[in-house]
Scaffold this active site. Structure first.
Site, PDB file in Angstrom:
ATOM      1  N   HIS A 102      -1.110  -6.523  18.909  1.00 34.62           N
ATOM      2  CA  HIS A 102      -0.762  -6.116  17.117  1.00 34.62           C
ATOM      3  C   HIS A 102       0.286  -4.551  17.317  1.00 34.62           C
ATOM      4  CE1 HIS A 102      -0.746  -4.357  13.026  1.00 34.62           C
ATOM      5  NE2 HIS A 102      -0.612  -5.304  12.991  1.00 34.62           N
ATOM      6  N   CYS A 126       0.866  -1.114   0.027  1.00 41.73           N
ATOM      7  CA  CYS A 126      -0.081   0.264  -0.043  1.00 41.73           C
ATOM      8  C   CYS A 126       0.259   1.365   0.132  1.00 41.73           C
ATOM      9  CB  CYS A 126      -0.696   0.253   1.252  1.00 41.73           C
ATOM     10  SG  CYS A 126      -0.320  -0.020   2.935  1.00 41.73           S
ATOM     11  N   CYS A 157       1.770   5.730   9.475  1.00 47.81           N
ATOM     12  CA  CYS A 157       0.938   6.138   8.484  1.00 47.81           C
ATOM     13  C   CYS A 157       0.075   7.247   8.606  1.00 47.81           C
ATOM     14  CB  CYS A 157       0.100   4.861   8.379  1.00 47.81           C
ATOM     15  SG  CYS A 157      -1.365   4.977   6.940  1.00 47.81           S
ATOM     16  N   ASN A 196      -3.600  -7.501   7.679  1.00 49.84           N
ATOM     17  CA  ASN A 196      -4.807  -7.569   6.996  1.00 49.84           C
ATOM     18  C   ASN A 196      -4.315  -8.646   6.061  1.00 49.84           C
ATOM     19  OD1 ASN A 196      -2.210  -6.223   4.274  1.00 49.84           O
ATOM     20  ND2 ASN A 196      -1.960  -5.997   5.708  1.00 49.84           N
ATOM     21  N   HIS A 220       4.841  -6.128   8.646  1.00 54.63           N
ATOM     22  CA  HIS A 220       4.371  -7.102   9.578  1.00 54.63           C
ATOM     23  C   HIS A 220       4.995  -7.373   7.530  1.00 54.63           C
ATOM     24  CE1 HIS A 220       3.057  -5.252  12.817  1.00 54.63           C
ATOM     25  NE2 HIS A 220       3.828  -5.799  12.849  1.00 54.63           N
ATOM     26  N   CYS A 276      -7.818   1.588   5.829  1.00 50.19           N
ATOM     27  CA  CYS A 276      -7.305   2.277   4.548  1.00 50.19           C
ATOM     28  C   CYS A 276      -7.723   2.039   3.603  1.00 50.19           C
ATOM     29  CB  CYS A 276      -5.730   1.301   5.083  1.00 50.19           C
ATOM     30  SG  CYS A 276      -5.000   2.065   3.447  1.00 50.19           S
ATOM     31  N   SER A 286       2.148  -5.309   2.607  1.00 51.19           N
ATOM     32  CA  SER A 286       3.792  -5.270   3.469  1.00 51.19           C
ATOM     33  C   SER A 286       4.442  -6.494   2.475  1.00 51.19           C
ATOM     34  CB  SER A 286       3.242  -5.145   4.865  1.00 51.19           C
ATOM     35  OG  SER A 286       2.709  -6.217   5.071  1.00 51.19           O
ATOM     36  N   SER A 342       1.065 -10.220   9.752  1.00 46.41           N
ATOM     37  CA  SER A 342       0.655  -9.299   8.730  1.00 46.41           C
ATOM     38  C   SER A 342      -1.050  -9.280   9.014  1.00 46.41           C
ATOM     39  CB  SER A 342       1.175  -9.350   7.674  1.00 46.41           C
ATOM     40  OG  SER A 342       0.031  -8.382   6.943  1.00 46.41           O
ATOM     41  N   GLU A 401      -0.139  -1.815  15.434  1.00 44.75           N
ATOM     42  CA  GLU A 401      -1.285  -0.696  15.371  1.00 44.75           C
ATOM     43  C   GLU A 401      -2.242  -0.766  17.070  1.00 44.75           C
ATOM     44  OE1 GLU A 401      -4.576   1.270  12.984  1.00 44.75           O
ATOM     45  OE2 GLU A 401      -2.926  -0.396  11.856  1.00 44.75           O
TER      46      GLU A 401
END
Length: 305
Positions: A130, A14, A101, A239, A43, A209, A282, A237, A132
């Site tokens: 995680h 991304c 980000c 996502n 990640h 996102c 990622s 990761s 975030e």
């Protein structure tokens, strides 16, 4: 017999991850000597290894920072950071370079604003360790109820008519988030989900996102005509993991979740007609290329080639 391959147009990095990686490499070149990152910049083990070879060393604790990076430059990852930890880093390092980000920063600002209004806070995200998620909970000083899935909604420890604020991890399953929000508002009518205009699409106000939303939507659309799905990404990761979960649990497709070409299983493609290949935010281009090359060697043909 061969099979067709549809490659997701949104597969891979991304813009936020690319921004963080390019910024880190640029900082390393400017410094002219190895520099440090607090936690994994992204990640993905392949990316982390590549960055290490370029002179970016990952430090995983404040103790490591004190031992190895006192007086040095240290980067904050794209996932953001607990403000209390950041203050500690600033007291140790010569310079703290913030690669958070901008969409994650929007979530942090929404968290601050909702809490300032006196609302009881809910954070939606998973897993709880995680980076975030930890950063969002840190901004809220730990005074938030964490929802990881729909089953947690019934456990919200707030009264029916209390003022509640909700924020979410930027890489969460968007459709699942909508269902969770609807369920929360049914139980707690004075709930507000706060977001800010997207950096990429000013007409969007979700804290998910844009790239993640598009990846998930593309997967759902492609699965109407594909009978196999390959998701390329790290198990760490969030996502990438959500893409695999959507494919397998929601869309009921035979799904292979791999870090790279070495983890592919040829028997998985027995009976394959159309295979959809996507990759997390990622996942580097090299991993995608290697997977596609191996699939082609097994009789796969990329549509459009």
């Amino acid at each position: 017999m061969g099979f067709q391959i549809i490659v997701g147009s949104r597969a891979g990095f991304c813009w936020g991850v690319k921004r963080a990686i390019d910024g880190a490499i640029g900082k390393r070149r400017k410094a002219g000597h190895p520099i440090f990152v607090f936690g994994h910049l992204v990640h993905n083990e392949t990316v982390v290894s590549d960055l290490f070879n370029m002179g970016l060393t990952v430090l995983s604790s404040l103790e490591e920072v004190r031992l190895k990076a006192t007086g040095e430059a240290i980067l904050i990852t794209a996932h953001g950071l607990d403000p209390a930890v950041r203050r500690e880093l600033e007291s140790i390092a010569h310079e703290v370079v913030d690669m958070t980000c901008p969409i994650v920063k929007n979530v942090h600002q929404a968290s601050i604003d909702l809490r300032a209004e006196g609302r009881k806070m809910i954070a939606v995200g998973a897993p709880p360790d995680h980076q975030e998620v930890l950063g969002i909970l840190g901004v809220l000083e730990g005074k938030a109820f964490l929802i990881q899935s729909m089953r947690d909604v019934c456990c919200i420890p707030y009264g029916k008519f209390e003022q509640i604020g909700v924020v979410s991890q930027t890489t969460f399953n968007e459709q699942e988030l909508r269902r969770i929000l609807e369920n929360i508002k049914e139980r707690h009518p004075n709930t507000e989900y706060r977001s800010y205009p997207s950096i990429v699409n000013p007409e969007s106000s979700s804290t998910i996102c844009d790239d993640i939303s598009l990846k998930q939507a593309e997967l759902r659309e492609a699965c109407t005509e594909c009978n196999r799905v390959v998701v390329i990404g790290s198990k760490t990761s969030a996502n990438s993991k959500h893409l695999a979960e959507i494919s397998e649990w929601e869309l009921h497709k035979l799904t292979l979740f791999v870090l790279g070409a070495d983890e592919l299983d040829k028997t998985f493609f027995t009976g394959a007609v159309k295979v959809f290949v996507t990759a997390g935010a990622s996942t580097p281009p090299s991993s995608i290329r290697e997977v596609l090359e191996k699939l082609k060697s097994w009789g796969g043909q990329i549509l459009g080639d």
